[in-house]
Design a protein around this motif. Structure first.
Motif, PDB file in Angstrom:
ATOM      1  N   VAL A  48       2.870   3.026 -15.647  1.00  0.00           N
ATOM      2  CA  VAL A  48       4.121   2.830 -14.890  1.00  0.00           C
ATOM      3  C   VAL A  48       4.804   1.504 -15.156  1.00  0.00           C
ATOM      4  N   GLY A  49       4.146   0.601 -15.907  1.00  0.00           N
ATOM      5  CA  GLY A  49       4.752  -0.717 -16.121  1.00  0.00           C
ATOM      6  C   GLY A  49       4.299  -1.701 -15.061  1.00  0.00           C
ATOM      7  N   ASP A  50       5.248  -2.499 -14.535  1.00  0.00           N
ATOM      8  CA  ASP A  50       4.896  -3.512 -13.526  1.00  0.00           C
ATOM      9  C   ASP A  50       4.272  -2.857 -12.297  1.00  0.00           C
ATOM     10  N   LEU A  51       3.164  -3.450 -11.831  1.00  0.00           N
ATOM     11  CA  LEU A  51       2.455  -2.876 -10.693  1.00  0.00           C
ATOM     12  C   LEU A  51       3.157  -3.245  -9.383  1.00  0.00           C
ATOM     13  N   PRO A  52       3.183  -2.306  -8.435  1.00  0.00           N
ATOM     14  CA  PRO A  52       3.910  -2.537  -7.183  1.00  0.00           C
ATOM     15  C   PRO A  52       3.087  -3.254  -6.128  1.00  0.00           C
ATOM     16  N   ALA A  53       1.945  -3.860  -6.496  1.00  0.00           N
ATOM     17  CA  ALA A  53       1.081  -4.479  -5.492  1.00  0.00           C
ATOM     18  C   ALA A  53       0.279  -5.602  -6.123  1.00  0.00           C
ATOM     19  N   SER A  54      -0.260  -6.460  -5.282  1.00  0.00           N
ATOM     20  CA  SER A  54      -1.100  -7.563  -5.749  1.00  0.00           C
ATOM     21  C   SER A  54      -2.475  -7.025  -6.149  1.00  0.00           C
ATOM     22  N   ASP A  55      -3.232  -7.866  -6.872  1.00  0.00           N
ATOM     23  CA  ASP A  55      -4.588  -7.468  -7.290  1.00  0.00           C
ATOM     24  C   ASP A  55      -5.448  -7.138  -6.075  1.00  0.00           C
ATOM     25  N   ARG A  56      -5.327  -7.937  -5.020  1.00  0.00           N
ATOM     26  CA  ARG A  56      -6.139  -7.707  -3.827  1.00  0.00           C
ATOM     27  C   ARG A  56      -5.773  -6.385  -3.155  1.00  0.00           C
ATOM     28  N   SER A  57      -4.486  -6.095  -3.099  1.00  0.00           N
ATOM     29  CA  SER A  57      -4.046  -4.834  -2.498  1.00  0.00           C
ATOM     30  C   SER A  57      -4.579  -3.648  -3.292  1.00  0.00           C
ATOM     31  N   ARG A 108      -0.691   7.835  -5.802  1.00  0.00           N
ATOM     32  CA  ARG A 108      -1.973   8.250  -5.221  1.00  0.00           C
ATOM     33  C   ARG A 108      -2.615   9.414  -5.980  1.00  0.00           C
ATOM     34  N   ASP A 109      -1.829  10.448  -6.284  1.00  0.00           N
ATOM     35  CA  ASP A 109      -2.374  11.625  -6.961  1.00  0.00           C
ATOM     36  C   ASP A 109      -2.962  11.254  -8.321  1.00  0.00           C
ATOM     37  N   TYR A 110      -2.262  10.391  -9.057  1.00  0.00           N
ATOM     38  CA  TYR A 110      -2.759   9.964 -10.369  1.00  0.00           C
ATOM     39  C   TYR A 110      -4.059   9.178 -10.226  1.00  0.00           C
ATOM     40  N   LEU A 111      -4.106   8.283  -9.241  1.00  0.00           N
ATOM     41  CA  LEU A 111      -5.306   7.467  -9.048  1.00  0.00           C
ATOM     42  C   LEU A 111      -6.500   8.327  -8.630  1.00  0.00           C
ATOM     43  N   ILE A 112      -6.262   9.308  -7.771  1.00  0.00           N
ATOM     44  CA  ILE A 112      -7.351  10.210  -7.365  1.00  0.00           C
ATOM     45  C   ILE A 112      -7.855  11.004  -8.562  1.00  0.00           C
ATOM     46  N   HIS A 113      -6.934  11.499  -9.384  1.00  0.00           N
ATOM     47  CA  HIS A 113      -7.321  12.230 -10.599  1.00  0.00           C
ATOM     48  C   HIS A 113      -8.178  11.338 -11.497  1.00  0.00           C
ATOM     49  N   LEU A 114      -7.778  10.077 -11.636  1.00  0.00           N
ATOM     50  CA  LEU A 114      -8.503   9.133 -12.483  1.00  0.00           C
ATOM     51  C   LEU A 114      -9.913   8.901 -11.957  1.00  0.00           C
ATOM     52  N   LEU A 115     -10.039   8.723 -10.639  1.00  0.00           N
ATOM     53  CA  LEU A 115     -11.342   8.422 -10.043  1.00  0.00           C
ATOM     54  C   LEU A 115     -12.256   9.645  -9.996  1.00  0.00           C
ATOM     55  N   LYS A 116     -11.668  10.834  -9.920  1.00  0.00           N
ATOM     56  CA  LYS A 116     -12.492  12.041  -9.966  1.00  0.00           C
ATOM     57  C   LYS A 116     -13.085  12.235 -11.352  1.00  0.00           C
ATOM     58  N   GLU A 117     -12.284  11.904 -12.362  1.00  0.00           N
ATOM     59  CA  GLU A 117     -12.767  12.083 -13.737  1.00  0.00           C
ATOM     60  C   GLU A 117     -13.696  10.959 -14.154  1.00  0.00           C
ATOM     61  N   PHE A 118     -13.411   9.727 -13.675  1.00  0.00           N
ATOM     62  CA  PHE A 118     -14.236   8.561 -14.032  1.00  0.00           C
ATOM     63  C   PHE A 118     -14.555   7.785 -12.753  1.00  0.00           C
ATOM     64  N   PRO A 119     -15.514   8.261 -11.946  1.00  0.00           N
ATOM     65  CA  PRO A 119     -15.764   7.668 -10.620  1.00  0.00           C
ATOM     66  C   PRO A 119     -16.271   6.236 -10.648  1.00  0.00           C
ATOM     67  N   LYS A 120     -16.785   5.745 -11.786  1.00  0.00           N
ATOM     68  CA  LYS A 120     -17.328   4.385 -11.840  1.00  0.00           C
ATOM     69  C   LYS A 120     -16.315   3.355 -12.322  1.00  0.00           C
ATOM     70  N   THR A 159       0.833  -1.203   0.000  1.00  0.00           N
ATOM     71  CA  THR A 159       0.000   0.000   0.000  1.00  0.00           C
ATOM     72  C   THR A 159       0.864   1.247   0.000  1.00  0.00           C
ATOM     73  N   LYS A 160       1.967   1.207   0.760  1.00  0.00           N
ATOM     74  CA  LYS A 160       2.872   2.358   0.778  1.00  0.00           C
ATOM     75  C   LYS A 160       3.449   2.615  -0.601  1.00  0.00           C
ATOM     76  N   ARG A 161       3.727   1.525  -1.352  1.00  0.00           N
ATOM     77  CA  ARG A 161       4.245   1.698  -2.705  1.00  0.00           C
ATOM     78  C   ARG A 161       3.182   2.295  -3.626  1.00  0.00           C
ATOM     79  N   LEU A 162       1.930   1.955  -3.389  1.00  0.00           N
ATOM     80  CA  LEU A 162       0.846   2.542  -4.184  1.00  0.00           C
ATOM     81  C   LEU A 162       0.671   4.028  -3.879  1.00  0.00           C
ATOM     82  N   ASP A 163       1.078   4.451  -2.690  1.00  0.00           N
ATOM     83  CA  ASP A 163       0.990   5.877  -2.337  1.00  0.00           C
ATOM     84  C   ASP A 163       1.771   6.756  -3.304  1.00  0.00           C
ATOM     85  N   ASP A 164       2.803   6.180  -3.946  1.00  0.00           N
ATOM     86  CA  ASP A 164       3.579   6.962  -4.917  1.00  0.00           C
ATOM     87  C   ASP A 164       2.723   7.386  -6.103  1.00  0.00           C
TER      88      ASP A 164
END
Length: 257
Positions: free
Chosen positions: A85-94, A59-71, A52-57
């Protein structure tokens, strides 16, 4: 921290929950929660926390994405993040958990204010909404019915105008005439959503109206009240009427003509 709690407790042979709580400065409930966890759950907790801490890097992009496309689903969010970004820093569940939390934050940050629509006086307002229903059996043939629901806000008296062709301005006006004759009078205003039959464009609540329909309303003598986009609560009575027409009045019926 979790392993330290387990070690201090030593399967009941070591410190009590209260003593561990005082030793580590944690609440007793937190100590109890971690003592109940098995080794697999502990590993999961540690893994999720670091990822989750790695996903925090991002965070701003993900928030922007969800604000524009909330569904957006978590799967689609992960796909877009991977493309960026290429390879994801977390599992699907995370990622699912992280996106779910972000969606709650974004939703709470976007408090929606709806326009108050007054309906406590007779003769003041009529709410209007078009719709369509496919597959209505008429004369042994499946047809698509286009309709407009009119509901007087004070009395809830309803009229439904029907057409076999997609609604154009002329048909929309004709169905208004039918409804007003049925009601036996004229309201001071009619409330609409952002249908192109009424509003061609809206920018910062500056409306460009369908000129032909605007001329009709002016001649007939009622005001046009256009709700803000995606604001069904402002005309909830007619929304309920559309639902009734689709799910009760016409749905599952067979008509001779």
């Amino acid at each position: 921290m979790i392993h330290k709690i387990k070690a201090l407790h030593d399967n009941g042979k070591g410190l009590s929950i209260r003593a561990i709580s005082q030793e580590l400065g944690l609440s007793r409930n937190t100590v109890r929660k971690y003592l109940r966890m098995d080794e697999n759950a502990i590993s999961e907790q540690i893994e999720d926390s670091s990822r989750t801490k790695r996903l925090d890097d991002h965070r701003d992009y993900l928030i922007h994405l969800l604000k524009e496309f909330p569904k957006l689903s978590a799967v689609k969010v992960a796909r877009k993040l991977q493309a960026k970004v290429g390879d994801l820093p977390a599992s699907d569940r995370s990622i699912r958990r992280y996106v779910r939390t972000l969606k709650e934050e974004v939703a709470s940050a976007q408090i929606r204010y709806y326009e108050p629509i007054l309906d406590d006086m007779p003769g003041v307002q009529c709410q209007v909404d078009p719709g369509e229903l496919r597959g209505v059996l008429i004369g042994g043939e499946e047809r698509t019915l286009h309709f407009v629901v009119f509901v007087l806000s004070y009395s809830r008296l309803m009229y439904v105008g029907l057409a076999f062709r997609p609604l154009d301005t002329q048909t929309f006006i004709q169905l208004h005439n039918e409804a007003l004759r049925y009601f036996g009078g004229l309201p001071e205003e009619c409330v609409y959503d952002q249908t192109k039959l009424v509003v061609i464009n809206e920018q910062y609540r500056e409306l460009t109206l369908n000129q032909r329909f605007h001329e009709y309303a002016t001649t007939a003598g009622f005001r046009i009240h256009a709700c803000e986009g995606y604001d069904p609560e402002s005309k909830g009575k007619v929304e309920a009427g559309v639902k009734y027409v689709k799910q009760d009045c016409l749905y599952g019926e067979v008509f001779r003509d």
